[in-house]
Design a protein around this motif. Sequence first.
Motif, PDB file in Angstrom:
ATOM      1  N   ILE A   1      15.706 -67.438  32.491  1.00  0.00           N
ATOM      2  CA  ILE A   1      14.252 -66.365  32.416  1.00  0.00           C
ATOM      3  C   ILE A   1      14.274 -66.921  31.385  1.00  0.00           C
ATOM      4  N   GLY A   2      13.012 -66.861  30.520  1.00  0.00           N
ATOM      5  CA  GLY A   2      12.776 -66.928  29.452  1.00  0.00           C
ATOM      6  C   GLY A   2      13.141 -66.681  28.352  1.00  0.00           C
ATOM      7  N   ARG A   3      13.212 -67.218  27.007  1.00  0.00           N
ATOM      8  CA  ARG A   3      13.815 -66.535  26.035  1.00  0.00           C
ATOM      9  C   ARG A   3      13.142 -64.662  24.995  1.00  0.00           C
ATOM     10  N   ASN A   4      12.618 -64.842  25.447  1.00  0.00           N
ATOM     11  CA  ASN A   4      11.318 -63.448  25.537  1.00  0.00           C
ATOM     12  C   ASN A   4      11.059 -62.287  26.893  1.00  0.00           C
TER      13      ASN A   4
ATOM     14  N   ASN B   1      11.933 -59.627  30.048  1.00  0.00           N
ATOM     15  CA  ASN B   1      12.606 -58.629  29.876  1.00  0.00           C
ATOM     16  C   ASN B   1      13.128 -59.306  31.600  1.00  0.00           C
ATOM     17  N   THR B   2      14.397 -59.112  31.754  1.00  0.00           N
ATOM     18  CA  THR B   2      15.251 -60.075  33.646  1.00  0.00           C
ATOM     19  C   THR B   2      15.466 -59.119  34.008  1.00  0.00           C
ATOM     20  N   ILE B   3      14.884 -57.972  33.860  1.00  0.00           N
ATOM     21  CA  ILE B   3      15.407 -56.757  35.278  1.00  0.00           C
ATOM     22  C   ILE B   3      13.750 -57.341  35.703  1.00  0.00           C
ATOM     23  N   GLU B   4      12.990 -56.877  35.075  1.00  0.00           N
ATOM     24  CA  GLU B   4      11.489 -57.040  35.061  1.00  0.00           C
ATOM     25  C   GLU B   4      11.497 -59.027  37.094  1.00  0.00           C
ATOM     26  N   GLU B   5      12.015 -59.231  36.178  1.00  0.00           N
ATOM     27  CA  GLU B   5      11.444 -60.727  36.723  1.00  0.00           C
ATOM     28  C   GLU B   5      12.568 -61.344  37.675  1.00  0.00           C
ATOM     29  N   ILE B   6      13.730 -60.184  37.937  1.00  0.00           N
ATOM     30  CA  ILE B   6      14.131 -60.993  39.302  1.00  0.00           C
ATOM     31  C   ILE B   6      13.341 -59.856  40.131  1.00  0.00           C
TER      32      ILE B   6
ATOM     33  N   SER C   1      15.272 -71.115  25.125  1.00  0.00           N
ATOM     34  CA  SER C   1      13.254 -71.320  25.634  1.00  0.00           C
ATOM     35  C   SER C   1      12.148 -70.408  25.921  1.00  0.00           C
ATOM     36  N   GLY C   2      11.179 -70.234  25.456  1.00  0.00           N
ATOM     37  CA  GLY C   2      10.698 -69.170  25.490  1.00  0.00           C
ATOM     38  C   GLY C   2      10.067 -69.477  26.620  1.00  0.00           C
ATOM     39  N   GLY C   3       8.597 -69.069  27.766  1.00  0.00           N
ATOM     40  CA  GLY C   3       8.406 -69.145  28.995  1.00  0.00           C
ATOM     41  C   GLY C   3       8.971 -68.188  29.629  1.00  0.00           C
ATOM     42  N   GLY C   4       8.373 -68.433  31.554  1.00  0.00           N
ATOM     43  CA  GLY C   4       8.500 -68.523  31.944  1.00  0.00           C
ATOM     44  C   GLY C   4      10.559 -68.460  32.705  1.00  0.00           C
ATOM     45  N   ALA C   5       9.857 -67.076  34.188  1.00  0.00           N
ATOM     46  CA  ALA C   5      11.516 -67.600  34.252  1.00  0.00           C
ATOM     47  C   ALA C   5      11.355 -68.209  35.519  1.00  0.00           C
ATOM     48  N   VAL C   6      11.647 -69.134  35.950  1.00  0.00           N
ATOM     49  CA  VAL C   6      12.471 -70.409  36.800  1.00  0.00           C
ATOM     50  C   VAL C   6      13.432 -70.247  37.931  1.00  0.00           C
ATOM     51  N   TYR C   7      13.404 -70.870  39.411  1.00  0.00           N
ATOM     52  CA  TYR C   7      14.154 -70.429  39.937  1.00  0.00           C
ATOM     53  C   TYR C   7      15.050 -72.113  40.351  1.00  0.00           C
ATOM     54  N   HIS C   8      16.130 -72.754  40.397  1.00  0.00           N
ATOM     55  CA  HIS C   8      16.702 -73.530  40.097  1.00  0.00           C
ATOM     56  C   HIS C   8      17.856 -73.907  41.216  1.00  0.00           C
ATOM     57  N   ASP C   9      18.320 -74.593  42.304  1.00  0.00           N
ATOM     58  CA  ASP C   9      19.474 -75.086  42.662  1.00  0.00           C
ATOM     59  C   ASP C   9      19.479 -76.514  42.639  1.00  0.00           C
ATOM     60  N   SER C  10      20.363 -76.524  43.639  1.00  0.00           N
ATOM     61  CA  SER C  10      20.641 -78.516  43.078  1.00  0.00           C
ATOM     62  C   SER C  10      19.414 -79.271  43.554  1.00  0.00           C
TER      63      SER C  10
END
Length: 330
Positions: A43-46, A48-53, A70-79
């Motif tokens: 999740i980005g620094r600023n 709202n977690t609940i909204e992004e997931i 860091s700022g910006g949007g939420a991204v998904y990571h896997d291996s």
Amino acid sequence: MLYIENKSLDPHFNLALEEYVIRHLDLGQNVFMLWQNEPSVIIGRNQNTIEEINAKYIKENQINVVRRLSGGGAVYHDSGNLNFTFIMQDQKDEVNNFRKFTDPVIKVLQSLGIPAEFSGRNDITIEGKKFSGNAQYACNNRLLHHGTILYNSDLSVVQNALNVRIDKIESKGIKSVRSRVTNVAPYLKKPLSIDAFKDILVQSILETNDVSTMTYQLTEQDLEKIQEIMEKRYLTWEWNYGESPAFDMQKIRKYEGGLLDLRVQADNGKITGLRIFGDFFGKYEVSELEQSLTHIQYTEEAVRNLLESVELQKYMHNITVEDFIDCLFY
Ligand SMILES: Nc1ncnc2c1ncn2[C@@H]1O[C@H](COP(=O)(O)OC(=O)CCCC[C@@H]2CCSS2)[C@@H](O)[C@H]1O
């Protein structure tokens, strides 16, 4: 430029390592790192977690949720997603110069026959589809630039994990750009494992075939400090969820017992205001319940404990605790 090798797949450790390097580690040189995470939403620094997931999907699939600096949007990571990080010693004037850091990556991809190009604010794309999102964080006159490379990730999860019913939520946080994404690997002429791709990337960035001579090994002392940062920040609910800015939300759902309409205000991870509407009936005034729920933590656990302790049926005869939780969190 020095390379820090990092084989950890733990997002809490990996983000703590970045913080440790920019804030505390002085190697007298710029630093480059490549790293991967087990399934996580970052999740980005600023934001709202609940909204992004997509909370339900994340819970069912045991996906980590961690906030970054860091700022910006939420991204998904896997291996299958490779992250790269540059930490520059003295780069005040490079802040917001994203191309300086994405160009070397684009160059490597182009040398492999991939038509990668910088696009928009902070993305690298292939044929208009995004495979890399980038963000920056400045601190103590140093600059951290990091970016993702979707190499061979499970793209269906990317959409599901970040998929939220935005229409139901009005927020003061920054919304992610829900752009179309792609992996890099399918565009390669010859198949290449992610490890082989990593080797090519690091050799090109460090401009050497002998990476080992330019590699810094983390010491026991480094690891202890990273562990400390991880426990103080990245493993805490307060950082990952509680930091979320204020928001107003309305959730309306129909249950067996009738309609439930919740209007919530939250700030710093706490419920600061709640109104309950719907076609239910009970023995007690629902405003009493609204007051009991106000100022408690905005977590499933805290709300469930409260609802069980007040005997929800007294206020809402036909709505179950599970209905209420479902409406508020999923
Ligand atoms: N892994 C990954 N890579 C590229 N794009 C992604 C990824 N996951 C999701 N997305 C898409 O980007 C948008 C969000 O774009 P948006 O531009 O809002 O945000 C970003 O790009 C942030 C990049 C942060 C990079 C850091 C580097 C190391 S730790 S995280 C999302 O809704 C998806 O459509």
